[in-house]
Design an enzyme around this catalytic site. Structure first.
Site, PDB file in Angstrom:
ATOM      1  N   VAL A  86       0.836  -1.210   0.000  1.00 32.02           N
ATOM      2  CA  VAL A  86       0.000   0.000   0.000  1.00 32.02           C
ATOM      3  C   VAL A  86       0.870   1.258   0.000  1.00 32.02           C
ATOM      4  O   VAL A  86       1.694   1.445   0.894  1.00 32.02           O
ATOM      5  CB  VAL A  86      -0.937   0.033   1.230  1.00 32.02           C
ATOM      6  CG1 VAL A  86      -1.828   1.271   1.195  1.00 32.02           C
ATOM      7  CG2 VAL A  86      -1.781  -1.226   1.302  1.00 32.02           C
ATOM      8  N   LYS A 111      -5.805  -1.823  -2.355  1.00 32.95           N
ATOM      9  CA  LYS A 111      -5.081  -1.160  -1.259  1.00 32.95           C
ATOM     10  C   LYS A 111      -6.051  -0.643  -0.200  1.00 32.95           C
ATOM     11  O   LYS A 111      -5.807  -0.757   1.006  1.00 32.95           O
ATOM     12  CB  LYS A 111      -4.240  -0.005  -1.819  1.00 32.95           C
ATOM     13  CG  LYS A 111      -3.137  -0.480  -2.771  1.00 32.95           C
ATOM     14  CD  LYS A 111      -2.520   0.710  -3.518  1.00 32.95           C
ATOM     15  CE  LYS A 111      -1.515   0.259  -4.564  1.00 32.95           C
ATOM     16  NZ  LYS A 111      -1.152   1.351  -5.495  1.00 32.95           N
TER      17      LYS A 111
END
Lengths: 428, 428
Positions: free
Chosen positions: B134, B207
């Site tokens: 992420v 994400k």
């Protein structure tokens, strides 16, 4: 669920009560996230009788924080009293001797005694954690020492004193002089008891010393910081800076140079459009540059009960999860004793001065700058009614040494009304 | 110094080679910071003969990542191959079965199989860490799961797909249509092999699902995301937004509502002056709001060899230091199966449509909006040469349900040339 993790809190001011609030409100959340039942067993503060708006009756009360630090029913000693020496340091040392981990928000104590305390903690097999000491709620200690641990850090910069940023932002928005906004900040309770801790850059310098220690693996070196406050900034400087596309910020910068560790905490001109230039009010911002990660910017509240207690309790959660490491991210004995390098890297500067209005005055100044090797990018002289003529100069890149030489020479002339104000320009 | 910590790297693309680079360059630094000698023992990639510009001769080579994952001389299995299923998942499972910790950059695999993998890791007493999955180099997983662990997180927002942000920023700065900038991004190699992963919002959605799981203690729920790409954004939308003081961003938002977990990844109008509005190019930004910390903003490079490898190696450093915790910050079994709440909270919307230029067309649209309870804040109809008249409407706060009802009704009329574009306005 294992045995409870027991906290002893020394200091029941804003931050201490914030910690109490989180432990009470988030008991379930903390247990779910850390696997431990986190509870407060004992507290300590100067005045046991004061009404703090919270019922503290369930906790044992110690008049002396040193006694609190040594209680058998305390696993983590939370030091949120403040102060470089005295009770905070005595109690921290006592806690380590008694085999307790320490969580502190005390930047001053660590900036001055950090090396000795880190050595003591490691010898005792205990941890000192201090996320709350720098930039309030922003988890910057964690980002630097853990998230970016695989980076060689090349530079750390930051606006890390909310009060100074508030004053500078308010001067610009209200168009009022420093003294007026200083009084406003004092009335709002934004200033430390000794306001020079804020406006003199000392508090921010303490924080910078801690960031630099982690970033560069060096001993915290507060004395090595080139330190300058915001108390000589005039509204005119803010206007002129804005006119050139800059804002004035009390900016901390730490970086390694060929000659040692450069640490500066001083008002600088930064581009209005940069993230640091955009930062308003009491918010803090830290910019971290590393060889792999390039640049990371962290922004958030630098003070306040909630944010600071969030950081204290983040450290407590780490300890509850068994995350243990040396105070400054590597063994204290391995921290380098780097020489202080003062403003080695050249930069453009903003210079403001008031010249006596007599023939040849400006020529004298220009000649002095030239003789010191400082070349002028822009110069403005303003119309005026007083005997002193306001003059602004923006230099090309120069060293601080060359500039200081020029400023000394200027002061030896008979054309200056007062010492010039020199502000570094950081084109981030 | 204890025994060495041995890494096996599956995948020698940009990120894998970045990891190799850090381990080689920073051996001393990593040892000083973690107390462990970190070294690579084995690697795996599809093509063993390809020249990668690095001498990999010192490492054992495995053709099959599953074999790599089970080697006796590997302590941490680093999965940087990518892919939801197939080799990445097989090898991750094999590594956990063989008692290895796993560090991965694979957002897709974790967004879909995260719950099962987290359960498997905990059953095996091993860790899965995924900071690199992420926002590239930004240590946001660490900030959320550790630094802010004492907060009840109220909202997480972010611009977490650099390619989309690049496209939207370039459309505005170059004044060129989506198709032209899309081709430019493709030529620059910014797009995934399947470009819908980027421009369709899927990668960013993966994400967001991971951030939401940590923030709210819920199972990763990619299917629960209201997902919309940027491929219907026209240059006209960007111009109109700018004219009203907004920029269009592919914005992810996750928050708890009374009806469940709301997760959205969609183009939104955000104020130009907000930190998210100021974000240009491929940079990522995440905004985290918590009950104690108020608001934290993290900004940095969302992709690239250095930043992503920095995140992978940050996870390795954590494991080297013995920092161990459940995959999503709390035991997998305790993650809640929260219902997906779609756009429950009302917001103003931006609507663009092309109306057939005939009498009463605009009146029909206005009537339909009114009947659905959507009230109009601003409306503009433009001069035009084509038979279709461009019309823009900004609504007052309304629910997405009411708006969708109105849009359906509009599409049932004979006055629309094409389906309207509706973008949420987020006044951050």
């Amino acid at each position: 669920m294992t045995t409870p993790l027991r906290l002893g809190i020394a200091g029941l001011g804003t931050v201490g009560l914030g910690v109490v609030g989180i432990v009470r409100k988030q008991a379930d959340l903390l247990a779910r996230r850390t696997g431990r039942d986190i509870r407060i067993t004992a507290v300590s503060a100067r005045d046991a009788t004061k009404d703090r708006g919270v019922n503290l009756g369930g906790y044992a009360w110690e008049a002396d924080p040193v006694d609190l630090a040594q209680r058998d029913d305390v696993d983590i000693f939370i030091e949120v009293m403040g102060g470089i020496d005295g009770a905070a340091k005595d109690a921290t040392e006592a806690a380590l001797r008694a085999g307790k981990d320490v969580v502190t928000a005390n930047k001053a104590m660590l900036a001055i005694h950090g090396q000795a305390l880190a050595e003591q903690a490691e010898a005792a097999g205990r941890c000192i954690k201090f996320e709350a000491a720098v930039a309030g709620g922003i988890p910057v200690i964690k980002a630097l020492s853990e998230g970016l641990a695989a980076n060689e850090i090349t530079r750390v910069m930051g606006v890390i004193n909310g009060t100074c940023n508030y004053i500078l932002t308010r001067m610009e928005s209200a168009g009022l002089p420093y003294e007026a906004i200083f009084r406003e900040a004092a009335d709002l309770g934004y200033l430390e008891t000794d306001p020079m801790l804020d406006v003199g850059g000392i508090d921010a310098g303490h924080k910078l010393a801690l960031l630099a220690a982690i970033a560069f693996g060096t001993r915290p070196d507060f004395d090595g910081i080139e330190l300058e406050g915001i108390d000589r900034i005039e509204i005119e400087d803010i206007r002129q800076a804005a006119d050139m596309g800059y804002r004035i910020k009390l900016l901390g910068v730490a970086q390694r140079t060929g000659r040692g560790l450069e640490q500066r905490m001083q008002p600088c001109l930064v581009p209005i459009s940069s993230p640091l230039g955009q930062l308003e009010g009491g918010t803090n911002m830290i910019v971290i540059e590393g060889d792999a990660v390039e640049q990371i910017v962290l922004r958030g509240p630098g003070a306040g009960a909630g944010p600071t207690a969030s950081a204290v309790m983040g450290d407590v959660c780490d300890l509850a999860r068994g995350f243990r490491m040396p105070t400054f991210g590597q063994p204290a004995a391995s921290l380098e004793n780097a020489p202080a390098a003062r403003a080695v890297l050249p930069a453009p500067y903003y210079l403001r001065m008031a010249l006596l209005d007599k023939p040849g005055a400006l020529a004298k100044i220009a000649t002095i700058l030239g003789a010191s090797g400082v070349s002028i990018d822009r110069m403005r002289q303003y119309g005026h009614s007083e005997p002193a003529a306001p003059v602004l100069i923006v230099t090309h890149k120069t060293t601080r040494a060359a500039l200081d030489e020029a400023i000394s020479a200027m002061q030896a002339t008979d054309v200056l009304v007062s010492p010039p104000v020199a502000l570094r320009i950081e084109n981030l």
